[in-house]
Design a protein around this motif. Structure first.
Motif, PDB file in Angstrom:
ATOM      1  N   THR A 152       0.831  -1.204   0.000  1.00 19.32           N
ATOM      2  CA  THR A 152       0.000   0.000   0.000  1.00 19.32           C
ATOM      3  C   THR A 152       0.865   1.253   0.000  1.00 19.32           C
ATOM      4  O   THR A 152       0.622   2.204  -0.760  1.00 19.32           O
ATOM      5  CB  THR A 152      -0.930   0.010   1.225  1.00 19.32           C
ATOM      6  OG1 THR A 152      -1.761  -1.150   1.192  1.00 19.32           O
ATOM      7  CG2 THR A 152      -1.803   1.257   1.238  1.00 19.32           C
ATOM      8  N   ILE A 153       1.891   1.259   0.834  1.00 16.80           N
ATOM      9  CA  ILE A 153       2.790   2.419   0.890  1.00 16.80           C
ATOM     10  C   ILE A 153       3.478   2.611  -0.449  1.00 16.80           C
ATOM     11  O   ILE A 153       3.550   3.736  -0.980  1.00 16.80           O
ATOM     12  CB  ILE A 153       3.820   2.228   2.020  1.00 16.80           C
ATOM     13  CG1 ILE A 153       3.137   2.317   3.383  1.00 16.80           C
ATOM     14  CG2 ILE A 153       4.942   3.268   1.912  1.00 16.80           C
ATOM     15  CD1 ILE A 153       4.037   1.965   4.548  1.00 16.80           C
ATOM     16  N   ARG A 154       3.974   1.526  -1.030  1.00 21.13           N
ATOM     17  CA  ARG A 154       4.689   1.621  -2.295  1.00 21.13           C
ATOM     18  C   ARG A 154       3.770   2.015  -3.454  1.00 21.13           C
ATOM     19  O   ARG A 154       4.236   2.550  -4.458  1.00 21.13           O
ATOM     20  CB  ARG A 154       5.393   0.299  -2.603  1.00 21.13           C
ATOM     21  CG  ARG A 154       6.676   0.096  -1.790  1.00 21.13           C
ATOM     22  CD  ARG A 154       7.603   1.242  -1.992  1.00 21.13           C
ATOM     23  NE  ARG A 154       8.935   1.056  -1.413  1.00 21.13           N
ATOM     24  CZ  ARG A 154       9.812   2.016  -1.246  1.00 21.13           C
ATOM     25  NH1 ARG A 154       9.498   3.271  -1.578  1.00 21.13           N
ATOM     26  NH2 ARG A 154      11.002   1.777  -0.741  1.00 21.13           N
ATOM     27  N   SER A 155       2.482   1.781  -3.318  1.00 17.39           N
ATOM     28  CA  SER A 155       1.557   2.224  -4.363  1.00 17.39           C
ATOM     29  C   SER A 155       1.476   3.744  -4.417  1.00 17.39           C
ATOM     30  O   SER A 155       1.161   4.323  -5.454  1.00 17.39           O
ATOM     31  CB  SER A 155       0.164   1.641  -4.130  1.00 17.39           C
ATOM     32  OG  SER A 155      -0.456   2.213  -2.981  1.00 17.39           O
ATOM     33  N   HIS A 156       1.786   4.399  -3.294  1.00 20.56           N
ATOM     34  CA  HIS A 156       1.791   5.861  -3.246  1.00 20.56           C
ATOM     35  C   HIS A 156       3.173   6.437  -3.548  1.00 20.56           C
ATOM     36  O   HIS A 156       3.283   7.553  -4.057  1.00 20.56           O
ATOM     37  CB  HIS A 156       1.342   6.342  -1.869  1.00 20.56           C
ATOM     38  CG  HIS A 156      -0.020   5.871  -1.467  1.00 20.56           C
ATOM     39  ND1 HIS A 156      -1.152   6.135  -2.213  1.00 20.56           N
ATOM     40  CD2 HIS A 156      -0.438   5.138  -0.388  1.00 20.56           C
ATOM     41  CE1 HIS A 156      -2.201   5.593  -1.615  1.00 20.56           C
ATOM     42  NE2 HIS A 156      -1.801   4.992  -0.513  1.00 20.56           N
TER      43      HIS A 156
END
Length: 420
Positions: free
Chosen positions: A307-311
């Protein structure tokens, strides 16, 4: 203008060091009446001299007793050139004001940085190079000694010398067989400078470090322990943090803006979801992400990291297991994988003051610092400090012949805008 001028060249406020410029016909005599040097050797340009800026009570209108132990502020004096000096001292406003006030009482005139720099350049016949002007503009906004040292090196020609030397080399080799070698070497040298761009672009602008992870893992408590006071509200109910809470601090001489984000989870009310959305926006612009989980959420770390890496797929990420004291003694060795930092950040002051067990906060602080600026920089090396400079250096690395490289070096030196 025949007056002796004095000016604070570095940013006011929380800076760890201040640079005060003094220029004029009476600069040396005025300084000598307040500065007790640690040695009696002659003053020479470029020389660093340690000493004490005397309190008014210990200095007289004409001299001071060199045999007595000087009482006042410890400073560093650097003669820059003809009638031009810099006093480096503590960055606090009170210390700076004492030095400037003493100079003004001796006859100097306080001016703003722009007036000071333009007067020095005009009277000394120094060409106002755009690269020097840009460095001076950055220097006045530096708030730490470490950053000011890098900016000072550029005001004294760090990047300018590099640019001129390469332009002269390309001129001398134009049309020769060796020009191909110069193209390759210049491209490598420009790439080396681009590797320092993160340092240069964060001299006046703080690094953005964002703590992200699920709710109730202690992100706010970590922020509070890093900065040393209760900046973020903590509570053991999920969703306490509803917005991005920013906090400016200094870590190892680096100006850093810490961001405490709402916990990443589905559900929650409209306000909490808006907080999560703002947290995602903060993650997207972060220079460094600290992903925080606790023993209860560690098994879900891959989903959280995705999720963090998607941002933000590019910025470095530090993995932290907070509340690590809750890990069971009989837990599997695989429970905490290699590469994770273990911290214990308590949400109440009593627990936070218990130093019987290592908290891991110091290790986290060190990791943040070394990740953002991994190398101990040599302050004398050329460093790009603006987006414009980075742009033309990148163009140089993509150039294929001497003529194109020389043109891009000229743009870098001339202050040509990115749109050109």
């Amino acid at each position: 203008m025949n007056s002796t001028l004095v000016c604070r060249l570095t940013a006011p406020g929380r800076s760890a060091v201040a640079v005060i410029g003094v220029f004029g016909d009476e600069a040396e005599s005025i300084i000598r009446r307040n500065f007790a040097s640690a040695t009696d050797s002659p003053w020479r340009p470029g020389q660093i001299r340690y000493g004490t800026w005397l309190d008014r009570a210990t200095s007289s209108e004409t001299s001071f007793d060199r045999d007595a132990k000087p009482c006042g502020e410890s400073v560093v004096l650097t003669p820059i050139g003809d009638r031009h000096y810099e006093v480096h001292g503590h960055g606090g406003s009170a210390a700076v004001n004492r030095i400037i006030t003493s100079l003004v009482q001796r006859g100097a005139v306080e001016v703003d940085p722009e007036t000071f720099v333009s007067t020095v350049n005009e009277q000394l016949g120094t060409p106002t190079e755009p690269l020097i002007r840009e460095a001076e503009s950055v220097l006045v906004h530096c708030t730490t000694r470490r950053n000011a040292a890098v900016a000072l090196a550029q005001t004294r020609g760090g990047l300018l010398r590099w640019t001129i030397e390469w332009m002269e080399r390309l001129d001398s080799e134009r049309g020769q067989d060796s020009s191909h070698v110069s193209v390759v070497e210049l491209r490598d040298s420009a790439n080396l400078l681009l590797g320092r761009s993160s340092t240069g672009l964060h001299l006046a602008v703080p690094y953005r470090v964002v703590l992200a992870g699920p709710p109730n893992v202690g992100k706010s408590s970590l922020i509070n322990q890093i900065v040393g006071y209760g900046r973020s509200i903590t509570h053991d109910a999920a969703g306490t943090t509803r917005d991005v809470v920013d906090c400016d601090t200094v870590i190892d001489g680096l100006a850093i803006r810490l961001g405490d984000t709402a916990g990443i989870r589905s559900g929650g009310g409209v306000i909490e979801q808006e907080g999560i959305r703002r947290g995602a926006a903060a993650i997207a612009t972060a220079d460094l992400i600290v992903m925080v989980v606790d023993p209860a959420s560690l098994n879900d770390f891959k989903t959280i990291e995705t999720t963090i890496r998607s941002h933000n797929p590019d910025s470095p990420l530090v993995r932290v297991i907070n509340k690590s004291d809750l890990i069971a003694n009989d837990a599997s060795p695989d429970f905490a994988v290699d590469g994770w930092l273990r911290t214990v950040a308590a949400s109440d002051e009593t627990a936070a003051s218990d130093q019987t067990q290592p908290s891991g906060i110091d290790e986290l602080i060190h990791t943040v610092s070394t990740t953002l600026r991994p190398a101990t920089e040599d302050h004398d090396v050329p460093v790009p400090i603006t987006d414009r400079q980075v742009h033309w250096l990148a163009r140089i690395t993509n150039s294929t012949d001497v003529g194109e490289m020389h043109a891009n070096l000229q743009h870098l030196r001339d202050g040509t805008s990115v749109e050109a």
